[in-house]
Design a protein around this motif. Structure first.
Motif, PDB file in Angstrom:
ATOM      1  N   ALA A   1     -25.696 128.715  71.230  1.00 26.47           N
ATOM      2  CA  ALA A   1     -24.538 129.421  70.679  1.00 26.47           C
ATOM      3  C   ALA A   1     -23.335 128.483  70.602  1.00 26.47           C
ATOM      4  O   ALA A   1     -23.018 127.771  71.553  1.00 26.47           O
ATOM      5  CB  ALA A   1     -24.202 130.634  71.538  1.00 26.47           C
TER       6      ALA A   1
ATOM      7  N   ILE B   1     -28.047 126.210  77.268  1.00 21.75           N
ATOM      8  CA  ILE B   1     -26.644 125.790  77.333  1.00 21.75           C
ATOM      9  C   ILE B   1     -26.612 124.291  77.597  1.00 21.75           C
ATOM     10  O   ILE B   1     -27.593 123.714  78.072  1.00 21.75           O
ATOM     11  CB  ILE B   1     -25.878 126.556  78.443  1.00 21.75           C
TER      12      ILE B   1
ATOM     13  N   THR C   1     -23.366 139.113  74.161  1.00 25.05           N
ATOM     14  CA  THR C   1     -23.333 138.886  72.713  1.00 25.05           C
ATOM     15  C   THR C   1     -24.751 138.724  72.154  1.00 25.05           C
ATOM     16  O   THR C   1     -25.079 139.270  71.092  1.00 25.05           O
ATOM     17  CB  THR C   1     -22.506 137.641  72.399  1.00 25.05           C
TER      18      THR C   1
ATOM     19  N   THR D   1     -19.229 128.369  68.548  1.00 23.61           N
ATOM     20  CA  THR D   1     -18.164 129.305  68.167  1.00 23.61           C
ATOM     21  C   THR D   1     -18.392 129.905  66.793  1.00 23.61           C
ATOM     22  O   THR D   1     -17.910 130.988  66.490  1.00 23.61           O
ATOM     23  CB  THR D   1     -16.816 128.585  68.182  1.00 23.61           C
TER      24      THR D   1
ATOM     25  N   TYR E   1     -32.239 131.135  76.142  1.00 23.77           N
ATOM     26  CA  TYR E   1     -30.880 130.749  75.762  1.00 23.77           C
ATOM     27  C   TYR E   1     -30.571 129.445  76.471  1.00 23.77           C
ATOM     28  O   TYR E   1     -30.650 129.350  77.706  1.00 23.77           O
ATOM     29  CB  TYR E   1     -29.879 131.827  76.156  1.00 23.77           C
TER      30      TYR E   1
ATOM     31  N   GLU F   1     -21.639 135.708  77.077  1.00 22.60           N
ATOM     32  CA  GLU F   1     -22.561 135.164  76.081  1.00 22.60           C
ATOM     33  C   GLU F   1     -23.883 135.944  76.060  1.00 22.60           C
ATOM     34  O   GLU F   1     -24.458 136.189  74.998  1.00 22.60           O
ATOM     35  CB  GLU F   1     -22.821 133.692  76.383  1.00 22.60           C
TER      36      GLU F   1
ATOM     37  N   ARG G   1     -21.806 133.755  62.821  1.00 25.42           N
ATOM     38  CA  ARG G   1     -21.233 134.792  63.673  1.00 25.42           C
ATOM     39  C   ARG G   1     -20.144 135.599  62.990  1.00 25.42           C
ATOM     40  O   ARG G   1     -19.624 136.556  63.578  1.00 25.42           O
ATOM     41  CB  ARG G   1     -20.670 134.145  64.945  1.00 25.42           C
TER      42      ARG G   1
END
Length: 404
Positions: free
Chosen positions: A57, A109, A182, A59, A107, A179, A80
């Protein structure tokens, strides 16, 4: 200690013993060697179950990578700035293009977002390593255990020093919860949270920071279907085996009934054969008796012819050996022997006792016996007997032989 805790402890000890042995390296090498022997297409088929979607993810967008066969490739991007419903539909479309019910979603990071610490702990702590790390969290990091998501991996085991080196990775919950929410809004059901090993899209670091209670509970429908089909196949196999055994038993019972019937028929045949032999023996005896004996009519005719008119018989007895005993009266008993000696039917005529006069009839009372003359065998009987002696054939029955 509950039963579940005891089982988890034993499993942890078994995993520790397994990890300390050389088996993991051997099995990893062996599997790799076997995989290299397979055609490329087959390796792809076997690797389908190891596919993963890795979500990153930023911005402005969500980047999605597909990891398969140890390689990562960009799979799609979702901007998004579009409505959440459109984002959900786009992700669903991307997910449905992969026909794998066991596909896992992670996910990822950047690695720099995770606090990394290296700890040295006693080897005995490996049985309950997660609990030990949670207890040591506030001493090793600025956070408490309930404020972070964390995971670890054992990087070294020292059997001599009886300790192990652990690499701890920690991410504050406050940074990650938003996050995760979302991602959940667009339909991303996560199997775990990991870090990129380098730049986004490179590879997973091999961690799972997401607690077990927050991971998606996946139901592998194919696995369930395969298990159900396997159970049905097993039941059908058992039923087929039982039917086979039942059919064999029915066939065995039928064969047993046929054997019993054959035994009964054989027994009945033996009984009839014995009866036939007995009847044949009786017939043969009667035939021989008749053949070897003088007919009573011939004896009576001869006696009538040989005895004078002034002689009569009061009693006549013939035994089975042909011996004849008579008792009677005669005008002159002494002349009876002379007349009977000329007979061709009677032999050895002789008085028994003395001849006594009867005052009432004025005659001599006498008792005498004689032997019936043996009847000569006819010429046809001689021929049959010779044929029987030569060929073992039973001679034909005489017409005079009595019926059975």
């Amino acid at each position: 200690m509950s039963v579940t805790t005891a089982i988890d402890t034993q499993l942890a000890r078994l995993r520790l013993r397994y990890a300390n042995s050389g088996l993991p390296k051997f099995f990893s090498w062996w599997a790799g060697q076997l995989a290299d022997l397979l055609p490329a297409r087959w390796r792809e088929l076997f690797a389908e179950g190891a596919q993963e979607l890795l979500v990153d993810a930023s911005t402005s967008e969500f980047g999605i990578w597909r990891q398969s066969h140890g390689r990562n490739a960009e799979y799609g991007r979702i901007t998004r700035d579009q409505p959440a419903e459109d984002q959900r539909n786009e992700f669903s479309r991307l997910r449905d293009r992969i026909d794998d019910p066991g596909l896992r979603l992670f996910y990822c990071i950047p690695l720099r977002r995770a606090l990394r610490r290296e700890l040295t702990l006693p080897a005995a702590a490996e049985d309950k390593l997660r609990q030990v790390l949670a207890f040591e969290m506030d001493r090793q990091t600025p956070f408490k255990a309930d404020q972070v998501y964390f995971d670890y991996r054992v990087v070294q085991r020292d059997a001599v020093a009886k300790n192990l080196k652990v690499e701890l990775h920690v991410v504050p919950r406050a940074q990650l919860d938003g996050e995760l929410a979302t991602l959940g809004a667009i339909g991303v059901a996560l199997d775990g949270v990991d870090c990129w090993s380098a730049a986004p899209g490179s590879a997973r670091a091999g961690l799972n920071l997401l607690p077990a209670e927050r991971r998606v509970k996946r139901v592998n429908q194919r696995l369930r279907l395969n298990l159900a089909l396997g159970a049905v196949a097993l039941i059908l196999f058992v039923v087929a085996g039982m039917l086979f055994l039942n059919n064999r038993q029915i066939a065995l019972d039928a064969m047993g009934a046929e054997v019993d019937k054959a035994k009964a028929e054989a027994k009945q045949t033996a009984t009839l054969n014995k009866r036939l032999k007995d009847n044949t023996a009786s017939i043969s005896y009667l035939y021989r008796l008749k053949r070897d004996s003088t007919p009573m009519t011939a004896m009576l005719t001869d006696l009538t012819k040989r005895l004078p008119d002034d002689t009569f018989l009061e009693r006549l007895n013939v035994d089975e050996k042909g011996k004849v005993e008579v008792q009677g009266q005669s005008g002159n008993a002494n002349k009876l022997i002379e007349g009977l000696q000329k007979s061709e039917v009677l032999d050895n005529a002789a008085f028994i006792g003395t001849v006594q006069p009867d005052a009432r009839t004025k005659k001599d009372r006498f008792t005498m016996n004689f032997q019936l003359h043996k009847q000569p065998e006819p010429e046809s009987a001689d021929k049959d007997k010779k044929a029987h002696d030569k060929n073992g054939v039973k001679p034909a029955e005489s017409p005079d032989a009595p019926a059975a």
